[in-house]
Scaffold this active site. Structure first.
Site, PDB file in Angstrom:
ATOM      1  CG  HIS A 138       4.333  -1.639   1.948  1.00 33.34           C
ATOM      2  ND1 HIS A 138       3.002  -1.967   1.974  1.00 33.34           N
ATOM      3  CD2 HIS A 138       4.914  -2.368   2.934  1.00 33.34           C
ATOM      4  CE1 HIS A 138       2.783  -2.867   2.917  1.00 33.34           C
ATOM      5  NE2 HIS A 138       3.927  -3.125   3.533  1.00 33.34           N
ATOM      6  CG  HIS A 144      -0.277  -0.298   2.506  1.00 31.08           C
ATOM      7  ND1 HIS A 144       0.598   0.596   3.089  1.00 31.08           N
ATOM      8  CD2 HIS A 144      -0.307  -1.375   3.327  1.00 31.08           C
ATOM      9  CE1 HIS A 144       1.054   0.095   4.217  1.00 31.08           C
ATOM     10  NE2 HIS A 144       0.525  -1.104   4.385  1.00 31.08           N
ATOM     11  NE  ARG A 172      -2.401  -8.568  11.035  1.00 32.82           N
ATOM     12  CZ  ARG A 172      -1.097  -8.738  11.138  1.00 32.82           C
ATOM     13  NH1 ARG A 172      -0.297  -7.695  11.092  1.00 32.82           N
ATOM     14  NH2 ARG A 172      -0.598  -9.948  11.296  1.00 32.82           N
ATOM     15  CD  GLN A 211       7.499 -11.336  10.092  1.00 37.53           C
ATOM     16  OE1 GLN A 211       8.550 -11.415   9.473  1.00 37.53           O
ATOM     17  NE2 GLN A 211       6.843 -10.187  10.200  1.00 37.53           N
ATOM     18  CD  GLN A 265       9.448  -4.862  11.779  1.00 38.44           C
ATOM     19  OE1 GLN A 265       8.862  -5.932  11.845  1.00 38.44           O
ATOM     20  NE2 GLN A 265       9.280  -4.044  10.756  1.00 38.44           N
TER      21      GLN A 265
HETATM   22  P1  AMP Z   1       5.140  -5.172   6.301  1.00 36.10           P
HETATM   23  O1  AMP Z   1       4.938  -5.608   4.883  1.00 36.10           O
HETATM   24  O2  AMP Z   1       3.879  -4.943   7.043  1.00 36.10           O
HETATM   25  O3  AMP Z   1       6.162  -5.993   7.032  1.00 36.10           O
HETATM   26  O4  AMP Z   1       5.790  -3.728   6.195  1.00 36.10           O
HETATM   27  C1  AMP Z   1       6.988  -3.522   5.493  1.00 36.10           C
HETATM   28  C2  AMP Z   1       7.554  -2.201   5.908  1.00 36.10           C
HETATM   29  O5  AMP Z   1       6.627  -1.156   5.620  1.00 36.10           O
HETATM   30  C3  AMP Z   1       7.845  -2.139   7.413  1.00 36.10           C
HETATM   31  O6  AMP Z   1       9.073  -1.494   7.627  1.00 36.10           O
HETATM   32  C4  AMP Z   1       6.666  -1.321   7.925  1.00 36.10           C
HETATM   33  O7  AMP Z   1       6.953  -0.618   9.124  1.00 36.10           O
HETATM   34  C5  AMP Z   1       6.429  -0.377   6.773  1.00 36.10           C
HETATM   35  N1  AMP Z   1       5.066   0.156   6.827  1.00 36.10           N
HETATM   36  C6  AMP Z   1       3.928  -0.564   6.976  1.00 36.10           C
HETATM   37  N2  AMP Z   1       2.860   0.251   7.062  1.00 36.10           N
HETATM   38  C7  AMP Z   1       3.335   1.518   6.978  1.00 36.10           C
HETATM   39  C8  AMP Z   1       2.728   2.809   7.021  1.00 36.10           C
HETATM   40  N3  AMP Z   1       1.416   2.970   7.170  1.00 36.10           N
HETATM   41  N4  AMP Z   1       3.534   3.901   6.909  1.00 36.10           N
HETATM   42  C9  AMP Z   1       4.886   3.754   6.758  1.00 36.10           C
HETATM   43  N5  AMP Z   1       5.511   2.561   6.714  1.00 36.10           N
HETATM   44  C10 AMP Z   1       4.756   1.456   6.825  1.00 36.10           C
END
Ligand code: AMP
Length: 283
Positions: A37, A34, A189, A61, A155
């Site tokens: 990312h 989204h 989510r 995880q 994290q």
């Molecule tokens: P994930 O695919 O959920 O593991 O997220 C991959 C990366 O994108 C991680 O470093 C998250 O912290 C970051 N991320 C997820 N959601 C957001 C958001 N709303 N704003 C900025 N970064 C995000």
């Protein structure tokens, strides 16, 4: 954009780029991409010569098999988004590539307090899995910059510790939280929320803003209690609302210079997290 599925091919490509003096920016993800990312991809493109993203739904995880199974997998759409954004390389490995038989990938380091609280207290084994996959991906990709979102605040603290522990040369860059129109932090989510819940879930960010308004007038304990009550009154089930020291994740006191409010809330069967930095006095 080149899509690479094997460690061998990726390492050979990275070696060539590094020999040419190019810096590598790395954005690891679980997919279901989204705007949050994409903001990481944009930041990487600004400060690295080559942007490398990975999509890997890391089984180690997920502390619940059902959560892993339910995790959205939208590869085609993700690859299109990354290509449109100008990502140079997408690493899309199988589980066998990341965790080949016979290779020890577990990270046996002591995170002290960092993995015991907040998410660590509710998602047993989660950060062991995160540390394992990030260490493995960093070993494979040896990037100059690693871009991660403040959205997953704890994290970032765990990974900063890991980078320091192993004295890796990668620089961690923490990127701001991207939100939906009503303030809900973007998350893969969110797609599982009904439209009415999604709108109502704006209460999470509103509560973080409420904490921010009260921070100089009320004790942190008072704010935590009121915040939990607000979320409950909206019909959601909070797991925690904590005001912590952003450095060591211990409870913040009036003297703490780096203060962050963190929450985790169940909206039906969807678990959401969010946070807001209330104070960051770098002096
Ligand atoms: P994930 O695919 O959920 O593991 O997220 C991959 C990366 O994108 C991680 O470093 C998250 O912290 C970051 N991320 C997820 N959601 C957001 C958001 N709303 N704003 C900025 N970064 C995000």
């Amino acid at each position: 954009m080149r899509v690479i599925k094997t460690v061998e091919k990726l390492q050979s490509e990275i070696k060539t780029l590094q020999k040419q003096g190019k810096t590598i920016g790395f954005v690891p993800t679980l997919g279901a991409l989204h705007e949050g990312h994409m903001s990481l991809i944009r930041l990487s493109k600004k400060s690295s010569d080559v942007t490398l993203a990975s999509i890997f739904v890391n089984p180690t995880q997920f502390n619940q098999a059902s959560d892993l199974k339910k995790y959205p997998r939208t590869y085609k759409k993700d690859a299109d988004l990354l290509k449109k954004e100008g990502c140079d390389i997408l690493f899309y490995p199988s589980t066998e590539e990341v965790y080949p038989k016979g290779l020890k990938t577990e990270v046996a380091i002591d995170f002290g307090h960092l993995d015991k609280v907040l998410e660590g207290a509710f998602r047993s084994g989660h950060f062991e899995g995160v540390a394992q996959v990030v260490k493995r991906l960093l070993d494979i990709t040896t990037p100059d910059h690693l871009y991660m979102g403040q959205k997953d605040f704890q994290q970032t603290a765990i990974i900063a510790h890991l980078i320091e522990h192993f004295k890796l040369s990668t620089k961690l860059i923490i990127c701001p939280i991207i939100r939906e129109k009503h303030g809900l932090a973007m998350s893969s989510r969110n797609e599982r929320l009904k439209p009415s819940q999604r709108k109502k879930a704006a209460i999470l960010y509103e509560t973080l803003l409420y904490a921010n308004r009260l921070k100089n007038r009320k004790s942190y304990k008072y704010i935590e209690e009121k915040a939990l009550a607000r979320i409950e009154a909206a019909g959601f089930k909070p797991e925690y609302f904590k005001i912590i020291n952003g450095k060591n994740l211990r409870a913040a006191s009036a003297k703490t210079k780096y203060v962050v409010a963190c929450l985790a809330v169940w909206v039906d069967d969807v678990r959401l997290i969010d946070n807001k930095i209330l104070k960051r006095d770098l002096s």
